[in-house]
Design an enzyme around this catalytic site. Sequence first.
Site, PDB file in Angstrom:
ATOM      1  N   GLY A 298      13.869  14.827   8.813  1.00  0.00           N
ATOM      2  CA  GLY A 298      12.511  14.313   8.867  1.00  0.00           C
ATOM      3  C   GLY A 298      12.359  12.801   8.932  1.00  0.00           C
TER       4      GLY A 298
ATOM      5  N   ASP B 207       6.270  14.982  -1.583  1.00  0.00           N
ATOM      6  CA  ASP B 207       5.303  16.049  -1.848  1.00  0.00           C
ATOM      7  C   ASP B 207       5.392  16.355  -3.343  1.00  0.00           C
ATOM      8  OD1 ASP B 207       3.666  18.273  -1.709  1.00  0.00           O
ATOM      9  OD2 ASP B 207       5.019  19.485  -0.504  1.00  0.00           O
TER      10      ASP B 207
ATOM     11  N   LYS C 231       1.844  12.891  -0.520  1.00  0.00           N
ATOM     12  CA  LYS C 231       0.712  13.816  -0.682  1.00  0.00           C
ATOM     13  C   LYS C 231       0.081  13.586  -2.037  1.00  0.00           C
ATOM     14  CE  LYS C 231       2.099  17.622   2.229  1.00  0.00           C
ATOM     15  NZ  LYS C 231       2.479  19.043   2.298  1.00  0.00           N
TER      16      LYS C 231
HETATM   17  P1  IMP Z   1       9.270  17.485  -1.973  1.00  0.00           P
HETATM   18  O1  IMP Z   1      10.681  17.778  -2.313  1.00  0.00           O
HETATM   19  O2  IMP Z   1       8.325  18.543  -2.462  1.00  0.00           O
HETATM   20  O3  IMP Z   1       8.814  16.100  -2.340  1.00  0.00           O
HETATM   21  O4  IMP Z   1       9.125  17.603  -0.410  1.00  0.00           O
HETATM   22  C1  IMP Z   1       9.781  16.748   0.394  1.00  0.00           C
HETATM   23  C2  IMP Z   1      10.306  17.451   1.635  1.00  0.00           C
HETATM   24  O5  IMP Z   1       9.543  18.612   1.991  1.00  0.00           O
HETATM   25  C3  IMP Z   1      10.164  16.497   2.770  1.00  0.00           C
HETATM   26  O6  IMP Z   1      11.381  15.810   2.983  1.00  0.00           O
HETATM   27  C4  IMP Z   1       9.809  17.378   3.930  1.00  0.00           C
HETATM   28  O7  IMP Z   1      10.997  17.770   4.585  1.00  0.00           O
HETATM   29  C5  IMP Z   1       9.189  18.609   3.350  1.00  0.00           C
HETATM   30  N1  IMP Z   1       7.701  18.613   3.437  1.00  0.00           N
HETATM   31  C6  IMP Z   1       6.831  18.486   2.419  1.00  0.00           C
HETATM   32  N2  IMP Z   1       5.562  18.514   2.855  1.00  0.00           N
HETATM   33  C7  IMP Z   1       5.626  18.660   4.203  1.00  0.00           C
HETATM   34  C8  IMP Z   1       4.615  18.738   5.243  1.00  0.00           C
HETATM   35  O8  IMP Z   1       3.391  18.671   5.023  1.00  0.00           O
HETATM   36  N3  IMP Z   1       5.100  18.879   6.515  1.00  0.00           N
HETATM   37  C9  IMP Z   1       6.421  18.939   6.815  1.00  0.00           C
HETATM   38  N4  IMP Z   1       7.391  18.858   5.869  1.00  0.00           N
HETATM   39  C10 IMP Z   1       6.988  18.715   4.572  1.00  0.00           C
HETATM   40 MG    MG Z   2      12.790  16.475   4.387  1.00  0.00          MG
END
Ligand code: IMP
Ligand code: MG
Length: 176
Positions: A38, A95, A123
């Site tokens: 990403g 996120d 987010k």
């Molecule tokens: P976290 O571990 O919940 O902070 O999420 C981080 C990872 O989840 C990011 O590196 C993204 O790969 C994926 N992710 C979280 N939200 C989205 C979104 O809205 N679209 C696409 N990928 C997301």
């Molecule tokens: Mg990611």
Amino acid sequence: MKVLLTEDQLRDGIQRMANEIREHYAGRPLTIVGVLIGSVVLLADLIRRLDIPLRVEIIQARSYRGTRPGPLALNLDMLGEIRGREVLLVDDIFDTGHTLSELIPELDDQGPLSIRTAVLLRKQGQATVPFQPNFVGFDIPNLFVVGFGLDYRDMYRNLPYVAALEAGEITEEEGR
Ligand code: IMP
Ligand code: MG
């Protein structure tokens, strides 16, 4: 699909992040560690705006299955030497924060001088970990977004803008 951030907005936001990063490190050499897949678009734009001594490394983290988080798989095989270096971990989006909170101790085990984090998007109100990224491009509402590196089922990473998927564009699924 509804556009949330245009190409112009993204360019300005990344320039602002680059300015903050340059000021923070004040000429000290930096090792940027990009989290695949990403972060690739952000990584390419950000490093070209950082006119400071810079190394680039990559690692891979993968958790999402469609629009839902799954178990996190990490691959640090491609990571080079970070011992004694100032590390800036760069990801596409913060996120829940789980990805970065699992990556930080893994990198810390390798003895860097410091670890900070930079993300293009954050987010709002979703964090479940007790820290926030050090550098943030944009705060966005709690929507599933694609483009500028972010995917839905491995698609849309190539969009030059960030857009929120709308209900009809998401097929909720178990795994993939
Ligand atoms: P976290 O571990 O919940 O902070 O999420 C981080 C990872 O989840 C990011 O590196 C993204 O790969 C994926 N992710 C979280 N939200 C989205 C979104 O809205 N679209 C696409 N990928 C997301
Ligand atoms: Mg990611």
